[in-house]
Scaffold this active site. Structure first.
Site, mmCIF file in Angstrom:
data_model
loop_
_atom_site.group_PDB
_atom_site.id
_atom_site.type_symbol
_atom_site.label_atom_id
_atom_site.label_comp_id
_atom_site.label_asym_id
_atom_site.label_seq_id
_atom_site.Cartn_x
_atom_site.Cartn_y
_atom_site.Cartn_z
ATOM 1 N N LYS A 10 5.408 11.924 5.693
ATOM 2 C CA LYS A 10 4.890 13.041 5.297
ATOM 3 C C LYS A 10 4.333 13.736 6.379
ATOM 4 O O LYS A 10 3.898 13.470 7.327
ATOM 5 C CB LYS A 10 3.856 13.134 4.248
ATOM 6 C CG LYS A 10 3.233 14.493 3.759
ATOM 7 C CD LYS A 10 2.087 14.642 4.574
ATOM 8 C CE LYS A 10 0.845 13.670 4.544
ATOM 9 N NZ LYS A 10 -0.461 14.052 5.210
ATOM 10 N N VAL A 92 -0.304 3.250 10.569
ATOM 11 C CA VAL A 92 -1.439 3.506 9.381
ATOM 12 C C VAL A 92 -2.683 4.714 9.902
ATOM 13 O O VAL A 92 -2.784 4.637 11.048
ATOM 14 C CB VAL A 92 -1.869 2.063 9.045
ATOM 15 C CG1 VAL A 92 -3.190 2.117 8.078
ATOM 16 C CG2 VAL A 92 -0.780 1.026 8.554
ATOM 17 N N GLY A 95 -2.059 10.491 9.613
ATOM 18 C CA GLY A 95 -1.625 11.585 9.054
ATOM 19 C C GLY A 95 -0.303 11.734 8.721
ATOM 20 O O GLY A 95 0.100 12.902 8.461
ATOM 21 N N GLY A 98 1.420 7.767 5.073
ATOM 22 C CA GLY A 98 2.267 6.217 4.898
ATOM 23 C C GLY A 98 1.820 5.556 3.673
ATOM 24 O O GLY A 98 2.679 5.160 2.885
ATOM 25 N N SER A 100 0.554 6.862 0.843
ATOM 26 C CA SER A 100 0.848 7.612 -0.075
ATOM 27 C C SER A 100 2.324 7.447 -0.428
ATOM 28 O O SER A 100 2.977 7.612 -1.515
ATOM 29 C CB SER A 100 0.664 9.145 -0.001
ATOM 30 O OG SER A 100 -0.800 9.273 0.364
ATOM 31 N N ASP A 133 -2.026 13.013 -2.022
ATOM 32 C CA ASP A 133 -0.831 13.430 -1.389
ATOM 33 C C ASP A 133 0.441 12.804 -2.126
ATOM 34 O O ASP A 133 1.570 12.952 -1.806
ATOM 35 C CB ASP A 133 -0.771 12.826 0.193
ATOM 36 C CG ASP A 133 -1.459 13.739 1.089
ATOM 37 O OD1 ASP A 133 -1.879 14.919 0.567
ATOM 38 O OD2 ASP A 133 -1.529 13.441 2.192
#
Length: 271
Positions: A10, A92, A95, A98, A100, A133
């Site tokens: 994301k 990890v 931002g 990962g 989610s 998220d």
């Protein structure tokens, strides 16, 4: 034979923090986008529910009971078993959503594997209970997020845009970054075509994140000095930053020059 699902990384093309709520969470407006790069999650038949994690960032992700893949599997409340194998390629605490994305992939994959027939809306609702998220990650396409990020509105797609992801190999915890936000509402996310909005917008967490991890500022300065960059910004609460390019060749050349010690990945944006 194992069935595989991709957990797409994301990006927050923009992230405006509007206010701090009384429960400690924050009201925000963001543009979620997703890349073709991500973790992969495979499932095979098993009487028990198990998880094995491999890949470069397996150690940081862990395979214990609190891993979001297992939590997502239990949230489906099927009572069935599955042997899950996660290849952890997304850094990890970076931002890139990962955990989610992994939870969302687990919801999509196990919904099919177990033949549950849950709709996308039902999976998003379950995802929202696992993290702000996760609902957007279930959908996996460019959307505008409001509330805590779980109120989603379709926007124009950004399919195929070349992107370079760079992380200085510094983990940044989300909670402290949000708590360090100065509380100033700098205005709403505008409406319009997605990339134009992103270029006119900002990430209100860049300042707090840089204060905790100064290497982020070094990454941003390097990205913004590259040829062909249309937009360079930090994603989420950091420390990964991204640069969008006008053509893939420029992105590939930039990716080949990522300084030693940093993690980098050249990919493209999904629809």
């Amino acid at each position: 034979m194992a069935v595989i699902e991709t957990a797409w990384a994301k990006l927050n093309l923009a992230l405006h923090v509007r206010r701090r709520e009384t429960d400690g969470y924050h009201a925000l407006e963001t543009l979620f986008a997703f890349t073709e790069f991500g973790d992969t999650l495979a499932v095979a038949e098993s009487e028990a529910l198990t998880l094995c994690v491999s890949g470069e960032f397996a150690g940081a992700a862990g395979d214990g009971e609190e891993n979001l893949v297992l939590r997502a599997a239990r949230a489906l409340e099927s009572g069935r078993g599955a042997a899950l194998r996660l290849e952890k390629r997304i850094p990890v605490a970076a931002g890139l959503g990962g955990g989610s994305a992994d939870a969302a992939a687990a919801l999509r994959l196990l919904n099919r594997h177990w033949g549950l027939g849950r709709s996308v809306a039902e999976l998003e609702a379950i995802g929202a209970t696992l993290g702000a998220d996760v609902a957007a990650c279930v959908r996996g396409v460019t959307v505008r997020g409001e509330g805590r990020g779980e109120v989603l509105t379709p926007v124009s797609a950004v399919t195929g845009v070349p992107v370079l992801l760079v992380n200085p190999r510094v983990a940044v915890a989300t909670g402290p970054v949000f708590r360090a936000w100065d509380g100033v509402d700098r205005g709403a996310l505008p409406a319009g075509e997605t990339l134009a909005v992103a270029k006119a917008a900002r990430n209100d967490l860049e300042g707090p994140a840089v204060g905790m991890a100064p290497a982020i500022a070094e990454v941003l300065a390097w990205l913004r000095g590259l040829a062909g960059v249309q937009l360079a910004r930090m994603s989420g609460s950091g420390a990964t930053c991204f640069a969008l390019f006008g053509d893939e060749g420029a992105a590939v050349r930039a990716g080949a020059g990522v300084p030693g010690g940093w993690w980098g990945c050249v990919t493209r944006l999904r629809p």
